[in-house]
Structure formats: structure tokens, C-alpha cells
Design an enzyme around this catalytic site. Sequence first.
Site: not given
Length: 344
Positions: A109, A178, A309
Site C-alpha cells: 500500500h 480501502h 478494493e
Amino acid sequence: MTEVKREVFGQMPQAEGGGLVEKFVLKSDSMKVEILSLGCIIAALETKGRDGEFSDVVLGFDTLEGYLREHPYFGATVGRVANRIAKGRFTVDGKEYQLFLNNGPNSLHGGARGFDKVLWSPQVLPNGVCFFRLSPDGEEGYPGDLKVWVTYTLSGGELAINYRAQTSKTTPINLTNHAYFNLAGQGSQDIYNHEISIEADSYLPVDETKIPTGEVAAVQGTSFDLRQPVKLGKHLQKFHLDGFDHNFCLQQAQARRLVARACHPPTGRAMEVHTTQPGIQFYTGNNLDGSLRGKGAVAYPKHSAFCLETQNWPDAVNKPHFPSALLRPGEEYNHTTWLVFNAA
């Protein structure tokens, strides 16, 4: 009609630059969404059940302090590259780049201080808000000055999230949101009575560090076949699963298409996910453990929320047969995801 309000949510600590964090409240007849200028975080999303009552269906915190502590990306925009890059390494145009490793042996991420942990510059729109930031060349180890725009617009029961980016050097990019959902209302104990379906004929098996092995596996005859709705609790039990944390491979098309649906029969709340992206990570909150207290000081235990996601496939920058994750100078990255809420 969508109403947009802007208010102060808090102030960043001096060590983080001390900037003002604002909250933008988007409101239609059937929905209310609160979005922060920190990480473009969806801090609240209220939608009606069949009884006409509003409930907040996303996990998060009541105050800025909660978001400044360590948390699993609640509601945030993640980047420059969402999901995992194996060993935090990739090569572009013959040059090798090494990223910070923040997820075992991998980079997750966007690294130590990804797009979720920075302030964005907001611009209010008639029906939403557009956030902008320049991610400088070398930030978290990534090449190129990257200009990024994330735009949220609300129309009735539909929240659209558009991601645009332009770069000065070839760079991998993969942007997603997210948010953690529980359609029974955030703070509900589990998601076992939700029904889930995902329009995917294949998925990506992963190794023990959650990196795709490279195989694109058919869902047919496996626990990953979610093409027909399954009751989540029963499904996990039937297949002895700890939960899902996998990328499902969507039909390769640039157009908007319906890719996933979640519904909670007791309240009638339903959510559809439409996107232009080639993949979707279905995650069932396996790492939540009750140690985090969220809105209303409620604990968030394991399986108390799910994420859908929309994304490019994980580690695509190191897998030539995956959809390309590279953005080159002169090109524009442009993807949209639509979350559509209704009550049945």
C-alpha cells in the site's frame, strides 16, 4: 440534489507539518458520506435500510487521533501502489528500484508513508470534492513526480470515486480505496449473515506472504467461485476458510461494469461495486482482532467488516503477463469505481 458541507476535523501534529485536516460532508436524500482531506479517507457512510433508518456502514474513528495512530487503512485512498510488491523491488527501463518493506518481506500500500497518511488539497465541487497532491520523485522510493487527483461525487445512492494521475517518469501506479464495510452497521460483531457475489471466473492464488504465485486460476469448483451469491459465514465454514484476502480477476474492459454485490438480508441494505479496473481484492477483515476501538468506542473483532478494493492485480509490476501497472510520461491514469447503495 447533493449538498456539500466543509468543516474542520482537526490539526496534524507539528512533526507532520501541522496542517489543517478538513472534513467534507456529501449528502443526498438516501446517503451521507464524510471524507477527510487526510488520505482522502471515507470516515463515515450512512445509508438507509428497508425500515428507512440510516446506519453508518464503514469502520473508522470519531476523531483525528484515531487516524493518526496505526490502523489498517480504514477508509483510505492507498498508493502510489496499492496491495503488495514482492520484496519491495521492481525494474523500470533497466533501472532497479527498492522500496521500504512494511509487510514482512514485501512492500504494501505505498510504503511507510503512503497516500493514506498525507494531506491532500481539496476543491469543493457542486456534487462532491476533488483532492489533489503532487507525489514527488523518489517519494517512498518511486520514480517520477506524480500528480494525482481523487474525486468523490455523490448522486442519489451512488458514490463515484475517480482516480487520475500523470507522471514525469515511468512509474508503477495502482490506486484504490480501502473502506471496511459492514452493512448491518459499523460496530456489528461480524459479517457472517452478509451475502456476497463477485463476477469473476478466475482469481490469483498467493504464496505464504500473500504475493500472487503468477498462476491465474479458475474459480470453477473451488471456494473462490462467488459468481452466485453465498452466505459468507456458511461459506467460510463449508470450506474451512480463515477468510478471503485475494484478488479476483475481472473481465478485461475499460468500460464501467458491475463486478461485486454485497447484501445484508436482515436490514435489506445492499451495495453494488461497479468499476473500470481489472481486479478486485476481496478481504474479510481477517487481521482485525478487537484491539482497535472505533466509532462509539466499539471494538472491531475479526471478520467484523469486509473490503472490496478495486485495483490492478497485486505485484503486476513484476509479472509481465498481468495487466500493466506502468504509467508513462504523456499518458494519463484514469479509473473510476462506483459504489451503489439501495435497500431491498
